[in-house]
Design an enzyme around this catalytic site. Structure first.
Site, PDB file in Angstrom:
ATOM      1  N   SER A  35       0.859  -1.335   0.000  1.00  0.00           N
ATOM      2  CA  SER A  35       0.057   0.073   0.051  1.00  0.00           C
ATOM      3  C   SER A  35       0.756   1.267  -0.052  1.00  0.00           C
ATOM      4  CB  SER A  35      -0.710  -0.098   1.187  1.00  0.00           C
ATOM      5  OG  SER A  35      -1.741  -1.152   1.249  1.00  0.00           O
ATOM      6  N   TYR A  90      -9.091 -10.353   1.872  1.00  0.00           N
ATOM      7  CA  TYR A  90     -10.259  -9.430   2.299  1.00  0.00           C
ATOM      8  C   TYR A  90     -10.975  -8.876   1.235  1.00  0.00           C
ATOM      9  CZ  TYR A  90      -7.398  -5.178   1.918  1.00  0.00           C
ATOM     10  OH  TYR A  90      -6.353  -4.351   1.401  1.00  0.00           O
ATOM     11  N   GLU A  91     -10.589  -8.838   0.138  1.00  0.00           N
ATOM     12  CA  GLU A  91     -11.284  -8.306  -1.106  1.00  0.00           C
ATOM     13  C   GLU A  91     -12.312  -9.291  -1.668  1.00  0.00           C
ATOM     14  OE1 GLU A  91      -8.920  -5.628  -4.199  1.00  0.00           O
ATOM     15  OE2 GLU A  91      -7.372  -6.991  -2.981  1.00  0.00           O
ATOM     16  N   MET A 216      -2.147  -7.576   6.684  1.00  0.00           N
ATOM     17  CA  MET A 216      -3.264  -8.330   6.110  1.00  0.00           C
ATOM     18  C   MET A 216      -2.756  -8.902   4.628  1.00  0.00           C
ATOM     19  SD  MET A 216      -6.348  -5.324   6.763  1.00  0.00           S
ATOM     20  CE  MET A 216      -6.404  -4.704   8.126  1.00  0.00           C
ATOM     21  N   ASN A 240       1.903   2.623  11.234  1.00  0.00           N
ATOM     22  CA  ASN A 240       1.254   3.026  12.513  1.00  0.00           C
ATOM     23  C   ASN A 240       1.610   2.262  13.726  1.00  0.00           C
ATOM     24  OD1 ASN A 240      -0.600   1.452  10.626  1.00  0.00           O
ATOM     25  ND2 ASN A 240      -1.247   1.017  12.865  1.00  0.00           N
TER      26      ASN A 240
HETATM   27  N1  HPA Z   1      -3.042  -3.786  11.051  1.00  0.00           N
HETATM   28  C1  HPA Z   1      -3.203  -4.229  10.195  1.00  0.00           C
HETATM   29  N2  HPA Z   1      -2.715  -4.078   8.813  1.00  0.00           N
HETATM   30  C2  HPA Z   1      -2.305  -2.888   8.653  1.00  0.00           C
HETATM   31  C3  HPA Z   1      -1.909  -2.120   9.778  1.00  0.00           C
HETATM   32  C4  HPA Z   1      -2.479  -2.375  11.156  1.00  0.00           C
HETATM   33  O1  HPA Z   1      -2.414  -1.752  12.170  1.00  0.00           O
HETATM   34  N3  HPA Z   1      -1.230  -1.110   9.378  1.00  0.00           N
HETATM   35  C5  HPA Z   1      -0.883  -1.057   7.999  1.00  0.00           C
HETATM   36  N4  HPA Z   1      -1.484  -2.229   7.649  1.00  0.00           N
END
Ligand code: HPA
Length: 280
Positions: A35, A90-91, A216, A240
């Protein structure tokens, strides 16, 4: 989601032939971009592009930040195929559909695969903007692309994944990290189905189970790559702190915007690393 028959070995061979017929590049290294990491593509020279929609049997992508384009070019002296955009469970894709582009790259002659992804940081070292080199993974997606009817042409049925992430490549990646001065650690990635982010309770549980970062994706591609005998290096960019470990709510926008910044660092890292990746 295709809903139609899952493409198999013969379809992967036809897709690989299509790619090789539409490019002069004979890729030795494959890269899957996670991503928001498209700025990595700046490293690629004389690149040609093929939209996934033109490649026979390729599933289509749907998530923002995943374009669905195959790039073929030279990275330094190394011929490389970059998958910009991946399929996620998940898609609604089947595990074998998620793994299909990886298998096509293997059929097209790729011997080394670099898989990248965005991930949430669980370990103390996993601060936003840092990198994690995969040492190992936990597959908690409840799915495996190698399950189902077995076609021996893909490789073994029962694949040994005790060293899924190539030791030599990890060593080279660590060297490149030092040369680039990017913040990086080695750790265990846990793959969940998504698409909801985790609860704080889940993150506490996953931390106890040995997970350093959570995401994921990645694991289906790695399993298919190992079955095909590819050497694998996987790198997560930490976008994050995982749920409950910081006060800010999680958002896909944040994942994309941190990805943009870390994408530039990742490009520098791959610049340093690519000559080594092209060696074997
Ligand atoms: N959790 C799951 N997938 C992710 C996250 C997360 O905090 N950040 C980026 N992809």
């Amino acid at each position: 989601m295709t809903g139609s028959k899952i493409p198999g070995y013969d379809e992967a061979t036809r897709a690989a032939r299509y790619i090789l017929a539409h490019s002069k590049v004979r890729p030795r290294v494959g890269v899957i971009l996670g991503s928001g990491l498209s700025s990595v593509l700046g490293g690629l020279r004389e690149a040609g592009q093929i939209p996934y929609s033109r490649i026979p049997f390729f599933p289509k992508t749907s998530v923002a930040g995943h374009a669905g384009v195959l790039h073929l070019g030279n990275w330094g002296k190394v011929p490389v195929a970059v998958l910009e955009g991946r399929m996620h469970l998940y898609e609604g894709y089947k595990p074998a559909e998620v793994a299909f582009p990886t298998r096509v790259l293997a059929r097209a002659g790729v011997g080394t695969l670099v898989v990248t992804c965005a991930a949430g940081g669980i370990a103390a070292a996993a601060s936003p903007g840092s990198f994690m080199i995969f040492r190992d993974h936990l597959n908690y997606q409840g799915a495996n692309p190698l399950a189902g009817p077995h076609d021996a042409r893909w490789g073994e049925r029962f694949v040994d994944v005790s060293e899924a992430y190539d030791r030599g490549l990890r060593r080279e990646a660590k060297r490149a990290v030092r040369a680039c001065g990017v913040k990086c650690f080695a750790g265990v990635y846990v793959a969940l189905l998504g698409p909801s982010y985790e609860t704080p309770a889940e993150i506490r549980a996953l931390r106890r189970l040995g997970a350093d970062a959570v995401g994921m994706s990645t694991v289906p591609e790695v399993l298919a790559a190992r079955q095909a005998g590819l050497r694998v290096l996987a790198i997560a960019t930490i976008s994050n702190r995982a749920a409950g470990l910081s006060r800010t709510p999680l958002s896909h926008q944040e994942v994309l915007s941190v990805g943009k910044k870390t994408g530039r660092d990742l490009a520098r890292l791959l610049d340093t690393l690519m000559p080594k990746l092209g060696e074997a």
